[in-house]
Motif scaffolding. Sequence first.
Motif, PDB file in Angstrom:
ATOM      1  N   GLU A 161       0.831  -1.213   0.000  1.00 16.43           N
ATOM      2  CA  GLU A 161       0.000   0.000   0.000  1.00 16.43           C
ATOM      3  C   GLU A 161       0.859   1.255   0.000  1.00 16.43           C
ATOM      4  O   GLU A 161       0.720   2.120  -0.864  1.00 16.43           O
ATOM      5  CB  GLU A 161      -0.938  -0.001   1.211  1.00 16.43           C
ATOM      6  CG  GLU A 161      -1.853   1.198   1.284  1.00 16.43           C
ATOM      7  CD  GLU A 161      -2.817   1.121   2.455  1.00 16.43           C
ATOM      8  OE1 GLU A 161      -3.538   2.119   2.682  1.00 16.43           O
ATOM      9  OE2 GLU A 161      -2.862   0.093   3.151  1.00 16.43           O
ATOM     10  N   THR A 162       1.758   1.367   0.969  1.00 16.39           N
ATOM     11  CA  THR A 162       2.634   2.538   1.053  1.00 16.39           C
ATOM     12  C   THR A 162       3.689   2.486  -0.055  1.00 16.39           C
ATOM     13  O   THR A 162       4.265   1.434  -0.330  1.00 16.39           O
ATOM     14  CB  THR A 162       3.320   2.604   2.420  1.00 16.39           C
ATOM     15  OG1 THR A 162       2.323   2.698   3.440  1.00 16.39           O
ATOM     16  CG2 THR A 162       4.246   3.814   2.514  1.00 16.39           C
ATOM     17  N   ILE A 163       3.938   3.640  -0.673  1.00 18.29           N
ATOM     18  CA  ILE A 163       4.924   3.759  -1.745  1.00 18.29           C
ATOM     19  C   ILE A 163       5.947   4.814  -1.353  1.00 18.29           C
ATOM     20  O   ILE A 163       5.581   5.942  -0.997  1.00 18.29           O
ATOM     21  CB  ILE A 163       4.264   4.160  -3.078  1.00 18.29           C
ATOM     22  CG1 ILE A 163       3.262   3.087  -3.519  1.00 18.29           C
ATOM     23  CG2 ILE A 163       5.311   4.398  -4.164  1.00 18.29           C
ATOM     24  CD1 ILE A 163       2.376   3.528  -4.669  1.00 18.29           C
ATOM     25  N   VAL A 164       7.227   4.470  -1.415  1.00 16.39           N
ATOM     26  CA  VAL A 164       8.302   5.423  -1.160  1.00 16.39           C
ATOM     27  C   VAL A 164       9.177   5.474  -2.412  1.00 16.39           C
ATOM     28  O   VAL A 164       9.947   4.537  -2.681  1.00 16.39           O
ATOM     29  CB  VAL A 164       9.149   5.016   0.060  1.00 16.39           C
ATOM     30  CG1 VAL A 164      10.299   6.001   0.253  1.00 16.39           C
ATOM     31  CG2 VAL A 164       8.293   4.940   1.314  1.00 16.39           C
ATOM     32  N   PRO A 165       9.054   6.548  -3.200  1.00 18.22           N
ATOM     33  CA  PRO A 165       9.886   6.631  -4.411  1.00 18.22           C
ATOM     34  C   PRO A 165      11.349   6.836  -4.071  1.00 18.22           C
ATOM     35  O   PRO A 165      11.695   7.516  -3.098  1.00 18.22           O
ATOM     36  CB  PRO A 165       9.305   7.838  -5.154  1.00 18.22           C
ATOM     37  CG  PRO A 165       8.681   8.678  -4.086  1.00 18.22           C
ATOM     38  CD  PRO A 165       8.169   7.716  -3.047  1.00 18.22           C
ATOM     39  N   LEU A 166      12.211   6.232  -4.865  1.00 23.83           N
ATOM     40  CA  LEU A 166      13.651   6.412  -4.722  1.00 23.83           C
ATOM     41  C   LEU A 166      14.131   7.439  -5.749  1.00 23.83           C
ATOM     42  O   LEU A 166      13.431   7.746  -6.719  1.00 23.83           O
ATOM     43  CB  LEU A 166      14.373   5.078  -4.944  1.00 23.83           C
ATOM     44  CG  LEU A 166      13.945   3.932  -4.021  1.00 23.83           C
ATOM     45  CD1 LEU A 166      14.771   2.692  -4.315  1.00 23.83           C
ATOM     46  CD2 LEU A 166      14.069   4.329  -2.557  1.00 23.83           C
ATOM     47  N   PRO A 167      15.331   7.988  -5.569  1.00 25.57           N
ATOM     48  CA  PRO A 167      15.853   8.937  -6.550  1.00 25.57           C
ATOM     49  C   PRO A 167      15.958   8.307  -7.939  1.00 25.57           C
ATOM     50  O   PRO A 167      16.153   7.091  -8.076  1.00 25.57           O
ATOM     51  CB  PRO A 167      17.236   9.296  -6.003  1.00 25.57           C
ATOM     52  CG  PRO A 167      17.157   9.014  -4.547  1.00 25.57           C
ATOM     53  CD  PRO A 167      16.247   7.834  -4.424  1.00 25.57           C
ATOM     54  N   SER A 168      15.837   9.122  -8.956  1.00 24.34           N
ATOM     55  CA  SER A 168      15.939   8.619 -10.322  1.00 24.34           C
ATOM     56  C   SER A 168      17.359   8.133 -10.610  1.00 24.34           C
ATOM     57  O   SER A 168      18.316   8.470  -9.915  1.00 24.34           O
ATOM     58  CB  SER A 168      15.563   9.712 -11.317  1.00 24.34           C
ATOM     59  OG  SER A 168      16.470  10.805 -11.220  1.00 24.34           O
ATOM     60  N   ALA A 169      17.471   7.320 -11.650  1.00 28.24           N
ATOM     61  CA  ALA A 169      18.767   6.808 -12.077  1.00 28.24           C
ATOM     62  C   ALA A 169      18.740   6.637 -13.588  1.00 28.24           C
ATOM     63  O   ALA A 169      17.680   6.711 -14.215  1.00 28.24           O
ATOM     64  CB  ALA A 169      19.083   5.478 -11.388  1.00 28.24           C
TER      65      ALA A 169
END
Length: 423
Positions: free
Chosen positions: A202-210
């Motif tokens: 359910e919870t989403i934590v985006p990471l930095p782009s690459a």
Amino acid sequence: MKILIVGSGGREHALAWKLRQSPLVDELFIAPGNGGTALEGTNVPIAEDDLPAIVAFAREHSIDLVVPGPELPLVLGIKDSLAAAGIACFGPNAFSAQLEGSKAFAKHIMREAGVPTADFGVFDDFYEARDYVLRHGAPIVVKADGLAAGKGVVVARTTEEAIEALDDIMVKKIYGSAGAHVVVEAALAGEEASFLALVDGETIVPLPSAQDHKAVGEGDTGPNTGGMGAYSPAPVLPADRWDEMTELVIRPIVRTLAAKDTPFCGVLYAGLMMTADGPYVLEYNVRFGDPECQPLLMRLDGDLAAIMMAAATGRLDSVPVTYNPRTALGVVIAAQGYPGSYDSGMEISGIEEAEADGAKVFQAGTSLKDGKTVSRGGRVLCVTALGDTLAQAQQKAYAAADRVRMEKSYYRRDIGNKGLSRA
């Protein structure tokens, strides 16, 4: 906490290196591991696709968390097997892992979820696929449906090239059962970016782009590989667009899978093409990319063990995920000839010198022999460094790579150049 990592590549060395830093981790095992993971924990001789042996080992050693690195064990259902044994796993179940295990499944889920992706057709008959190519013309993309170690995609510039790819995949079966079905889709023009997110269902934590570099040759020439280098963040996908990208390409997939009573857990990786008409999803992976994992984990300030356990138990919103604002860049050192035939068993030296100024040499295709590190694969090392800017990270990574000595080795000299030109 006792953790078992599954896999043997550079990604798994990076995971072991970062998990070892957690004060929560008492014991760390890697199955089967490589020469680098042996420095961080205990390698165990279990193949990544031997699910019964992995589950048995986890039970016998009271493992608290299993972290599958590559896609194969996830597609085979390692999460389901471990769940039956009451063992936590940072990764999706077999149904959700089809996002990577079947390109046709992924395209249909994208269409159902409303995620932007190229027009496509799915075929199990060579002549029907050929007729589709002839109707739509080139450039056009041909993809083996199943897992093909990153090598089952052909961007055909002519119809003849596309039909040849169909013949290779469907008739000659160069990728075996992975080519039983093919996806043929419109070719997109633009710059690629990698966008990953941590998900607990359910919870989403985006990471930095690459940004990854798939082609073996400089200037993105030659055949595709498993990845020749990566850096984070990618200027083509700046931080002020990460929330937008989460809502466009991550949340719809998470919502759709949850509605099917198969909530996604782990890393959801969207391979994007940033076109003049906006971002389109090329593919989804269900684990950290390799080599994107290496620069991403170089930047991670948080406790990876706590983060992964929270995600695996539906508590991702309870732990902080913070990143170093600096840029990280990794350069893959490969054996000459990769992704074709190549020699192995070459002695590797200079790793300590390469790491003297703060760089990290993540080992992939390596093993230990008579106390020496030797090559044991096509992609051998990923030399990764942090810098205040992309230019500085690039300079530090290449300075470190130049200190590594291995006969018959090769690495691209232009990792990060696209980001520099955009910046």
